[in-house]
Design a protein around this motif. Structure first.
Motif, PDB file in Angstrom:
ATOM      1  N   SER A 142       0.838  -1.277   0.011  1.00  0.00           N
ATOM      2  CA  SER A 142      -0.209   0.037   0.134  1.00  0.00           C
ATOM      3  C   SER A 142       0.901   1.137   0.015  1.00  0.00           C
ATOM      4  CB  SER A 142      -0.913  -0.049   1.368  1.00  0.00           C
ATOM      5  OG  SER A 142      -1.696  -1.276   1.213  1.00  0.00           O
ATOM      6  N   VAL A 143       1.838   1.392   0.778  1.00  0.00           N
ATOM      7  CA  VAL A 143       2.837   2.510   0.921  1.00  0.00           C
ATOM      8  C   VAL A 143       3.525   2.543  -0.390  1.00  0.00           C
ATOM      9  CG1 VAL A 143       5.010   3.297   1.950  1.00  0.00           C
ATOM     10  CG2 VAL A 143       2.895   2.302   3.148  1.00  0.00           C
ATOM     11  N   GLY A 144       4.000   1.467  -1.093  1.00  0.00           N
ATOM     12  CA  GLY A 144       4.682   1.432  -2.480  1.00  0.00           C
ATOM     13  C   GLY A 144       3.508   2.030  -3.432  1.00  0.00           C
ATOM     14  N   LEU A 145       2.357   1.780  -3.358  1.00  0.00           N
ATOM     15  CA  LEU A 145       1.578   2.263  -4.541  1.00  0.00           C
ATOM     16  C   LEU A 145       1.384   3.866  -4.226  1.00  0.00           C
ATOM     17  CD1 LEU A 145      -0.930  -0.764  -4.539  1.00  0.00           C
ATOM     18  CD2 LEU A 145       0.420   0.273  -6.567  1.00  0.00           C
ATOM     19  N   ILE A 146       1.209   4.406  -2.960  1.00  0.00           N
ATOM     20  CA  ILE A 146       0.816   5.787  -2.503  1.00  0.00           C
ATOM     21  C   ILE A 146       1.790   6.572  -2.638  1.00  0.00           C
ATOM     22  CG2 ILE A 146      -0.385   7.064  -0.842  1.00  0.00           C
ATOM     23  CD1 ILE A 146      -2.213   5.232  -2.416  1.00  0.00           C
ATOM     24  N   TRP A 147       2.989   6.168  -1.805  1.00  0.00           N
ATOM     25  CA  TRP A 147       4.247   7.043  -1.930  1.00  0.00           C
ATOM     26  C   TRP A 147       4.888   7.180  -2.924  1.00  0.00           C
ATOM     27  CZ3 TRP A 147       8.930   6.181   2.032  1.00  0.00           C
ATOM     28  CH2 TRP A 147       9.470   7.639   2.469  1.00  0.00           C
ATOM     29  N   ARG A 148       5.522   8.438  -3.045  1.00  0.00           N
ATOM     30  CA  ARG A 148       6.365   8.637  -4.561  1.00  0.00           C
ATOM     31  C   ARG A 148       7.946   8.158  -4.356  1.00  0.00           C
ATOM     32  NH1 ARG A 148       6.094  14.619  -6.421  1.00  0.00           N
ATOM     33  NH2 ARG A 148       7.007  13.261  -8.197  1.00  0.00           N
ATOM     34  N   GLU A 149       8.321   7.879  -3.255  1.00  0.00           N
ATOM     35  CA  GLU A 149       9.930   7.623  -3.429  1.00  0.00           C
ATOM     36  C   GLU A 149      10.076   6.115  -4.145  1.00  0.00           C
ATOM     37  OE1 GLU A 149      11.998   9.923  -2.651  1.00  0.00           O
ATOM     38  OE2 GLU A 149      10.324  11.216  -2.160  1.00  0.00           O
ATOM     39  N   PRO A 150      11.100   6.587  -4.993  1.00  0.00           N
ATOM     40  CA  PRO A 150      11.346   4.917  -5.637  1.00  0.00           C
ATOM     41  C   PRO A 150      11.759   3.827  -4.789  1.00  0.00           C
ATOM     42  CG  PRO A 150      12.355   7.031  -6.947  1.00  0.00           C
ATOM     43  CD  PRO A 150      11.843   7.374  -5.420  1.00  0.00           C
ATOM     44  N   PRO A 151      12.746   3.950  -3.760  1.00  0.00           N
ATOM     45  CA  PRO A 151      12.926   2.730  -3.065  1.00  0.00           C
ATOM     46  C   PRO A 151      11.800   1.776  -2.497  1.00  0.00           C
ATOM     47  CG  PRO A 151      14.320   4.670  -2.324  1.00  0.00           C
ATOM     48  CD  PRO A 151      13.541   5.310  -3.273  1.00  0.00           C
ATOM     49  N   ILE A 152      11.087   2.439  -1.874  1.00  0.00           N
ATOM     50  CA  ILE A 152       9.612   1.817  -1.517  1.00  0.00           C
ATOM     51  C   ILE A 152       8.864   1.139  -2.786  1.00  0.00           C
ATOM     52  CG2 ILE A 152       7.993   3.673  -1.619  1.00  0.00           C
ATOM     53  CD1 ILE A 152       8.218   0.650   0.924  1.00  0.00           C
ATOM     54  N   LYS A 153       8.902   1.719  -3.868  1.00  0.00           N
ATOM     55  CA  LYS A 153       8.391   1.245  -4.972  1.00  0.00           C
ATOM     56  C   LYS A 153       8.986   0.049  -5.670  1.00  0.00           C
ATOM     57  CE  LYS A 153       6.048   5.479  -6.419  1.00  0.00           C
ATOM     58  NZ  LYS A 153       4.345   5.074  -6.300  1.00  0.00           N
ATOM     59  N   TYR A 154      10.377   0.095  -5.555  1.00  0.00           N
ATOM     60  CA  TYR A 154      11.091  -1.107  -5.937  1.00  0.00           C
ATOM     61  C   TYR A 154      11.088  -2.302  -4.857  1.00  0.00           C
ATOM     62  CZ  TYR A 154      13.367   1.965  -9.472  1.00  0.00           C
ATOM     63  OH  TYR A 154      13.848   2.232 -10.606  1.00  0.00           O
ATOM     64  N   LEU A 155      10.917  -1.957  -3.791  1.00  0.00           N
ATOM     65  CA  LEU A 155      10.430  -2.960  -2.574  1.00  0.00           C
ATOM     66  C   LEU A 155       9.553  -3.637  -2.899  1.00  0.00           C
ATOM     67  CD1 LEU A 155      11.322  -4.513  -0.299  1.00  0.00           C
ATOM     68  CD2 LEU A 155      10.438  -2.429   1.264  1.00  0.00           C
ATOM     69  N   THR A 156       8.413  -2.836  -3.269  1.00  0.00           N
ATOM     70  CA  THR A 156       7.047  -3.340  -3.501  1.00  0.00           C
ATOM     71  C   THR A 156       7.015  -4.491  -4.769  1.00  0.00           C
ATOM     72  OG1 THR A 156       6.131  -1.328  -2.958  1.00  0.00           O
ATOM     73  CG2 THR A 156       4.499  -2.872  -3.935  1.00  0.00           C
ATOM     74  N   LEU A 157       7.774  -4.131  -5.855  1.00  0.00           N
ATOM     75  CA  LEU A 157       7.923  -4.818  -6.741  1.00  0.00           C
ATOM     76  C   LEU A 157       8.467  -6.250  -6.564  1.00  0.00           C
ATOM     77  CD1 LEU A 157       8.947  -2.132  -9.916  1.00  0.00           C
ATOM     78  CD2 LEU A 157       6.402  -3.475  -9.101  1.00  0.00           C
ATOM     79  N   ALA A 158       9.556  -6.232  -5.627  1.00  0.00           N
ATOM     80  CA  ALA A 158      10.406  -7.229  -5.445  1.00  0.00           C
ATOM     81  C   ALA A 158       9.773  -8.134  -4.559  1.00  0.00           C
ATOM     82  CB  ALA A 158      11.802  -6.503  -4.755  1.00  0.00           C
ATOM     83  N   LEU A 159       8.925  -7.647  -3.537  1.00  0.00           N
ATOM     84  CA  LEU A 159       8.202  -8.632  -2.866  1.00  0.00           C
ATOM     85  C   LEU A 159       7.160  -9.474  -3.456  1.00  0.00           C
ATOM     86  CD1 LEU A 159       7.341  -6.260   0.225  1.00  0.00           C
ATOM     87  CD2 LEU A 159       8.815  -8.269   0.362  1.00  0.00           C
ATOM     88  N   GLN A 160       6.770  -9.197  -4.846  1.00  0.00           N
ATOM     89  CA  GLN A 160       5.802  -9.747  -5.664  1.00  0.00           C
ATOM     90  C   GLN A 160       6.366 -10.997  -6.085  1.00  0.00           C
ATOM     91  OE1 GLN A 160       2.774  -8.737  -5.746  1.00  0.00           O
ATOM     92  NE2 GLN A 160       3.611  -6.825  -4.652  1.00  0.00           N
TER      93      GLN A 160
END
Length: 229
Positions: A142-160
Motif C-alpha cells: 500500500s505504501v509503495g502504491l501511494i508514496w512517491r519515493e522510488p526505493p519503496i516502489k522497488y521494494l514493492t515490486l520485489a516482494l511480488q
C-alpha cells in the motif's frame, strides 16, 4: 518612367485637323484624319507608405501555437520526448490494487474457515503469525502504491516475486507434479487442494501485473519530471 494614362472614352482636339480625337486602346485616334499618337505626359506616381504595409502585415500575421514549432530533440514538436504525455494512474487505480491485495489475503483464509481447520490454527497460534505477516506485506504494498519515493516502489515490486514463486510451487506440489518437500509440511502452510492454490496463484498474478503497471508509470513520470527540472 511611368505615365499618366487617360481613361478610355476621353477626348481631345486633333493637332493636325482640329477634329475630335478619342483615346482607345492606349492611343489617341482622330476620327476625321486618322492621325494617332501615344500619350506622353509623365506624372508622378504616388507610392504607398512602407510603414502602412508593415502594419497590415502585423495584423495579418498570427502567433503560431507552441505545438507548431519544428521538431527538436525527442522527435516530437516542441522538443517533447516520446511518452511525456503519460500521466501517473489516478488514486482510484491504486486503491483498487490495495483492495485486490486484501481480497487475496481473505481468499487465502477462506478455505481454512470453510473446511473447519480454523480452530486448530487458533489453538497453535499459527493464524496470528500468518495474519501478521500478511498485514505487514499488504502495508508495504500500500505504501509503495501511494508514496512517491522510488526505493519503496522497488521494494514493492520485489516482494511480488517470492509470493508468486511460492504460489506456483504449492500449486505444482498439490497437483502431484513434483514431490512435496518437508518444509512445505509445516503447519504454517494450510493443507489446501491444488485447484485452490491455482486460484490464489491466478489472483496474485493478475494483481502483480496491475501493481507493476501503476508503479512503472509512477517511476516513468518521476524520471521525466526530474529531467525537465
Amino acid at each position: 518612367m511611368a505615365r499618366n494614362m487617360p481613361e478610355s472614352g476621353q477626348t481631345q482636339a486633333c493637332p493636325e485637323c482640329g477634329g475630335m480625337m478619342e483615346f482607345r486602346l492606349g492611343m489617341w485616334d482622330c476620327r476625321s484624319c486618322g492621325h494617332s499618337f501615344e500619350p506622353d505626359q509623365p506624372v508622378e506616381i504616388e507610392l504607398a507608405d512602407p510603414s502602412e504595409s508593415i502594419k497590415r502585415a502585423k495584423l495579418i500575421t498570427r502567433d503560431e501555437p507552441a505545438d507548431s514549432m519544428p521538431a527538436m530533440s525527442g522527435g516530437l514538436p516542441g522538443g517533447r520526448a516520446p511518452g511525456r504525455h503519460k500521466m501517473p494512474y489516478p488514486l482510484g487505480s491504486r486503491l483498487a490494487c490495495i483492495a485486490g491485495q486484501i481480497v487475496v489475503i481473505l481468499a487465502s483464509h477462506a478455505y481454512v474457515v470453510t473446511h473447519g481447520e480454523m480452530a486448530a490454527w487458533i489453538g497453535t497460534g499459527t493464524i496470528l503469525t500468518r495474519v501478521a505477516i500478511q498485514l505487514l506485506y499488504a502495508a508495504v504494498v500500500s505504501v509503495g502504491l501511494i508514496w512517491r519515493e522510488p526505493p519503496i516502489k522497488y521494494l514493492t515490486l520485489a516482494l511480488q516475486i517470492p509470493v508468486f514463486i511460492m504460489l506456483v510451487m504449492m500449486t505444482i506440489i498439490r497437483y502431484g507434479l513434483v514431490g512435496q518437500p518437508d518444509f512445505t509440511r509445516h503447519h504454517f502452510i494450510p493443507e489446501m487442494d491444488g485447484w485452490y492454490w491455482a486460484m490464489l496463484m491466478l489472483l496474485h498474478t493478475a494483481l502483480m501485473f496491475a501493481i507493476y503497471a501503476v508503479i512503472h508509470r509512477d517511476l516513468e513520470a518521476r524520471a521525466i519530471s526530474s529531467g525537465r527540472a
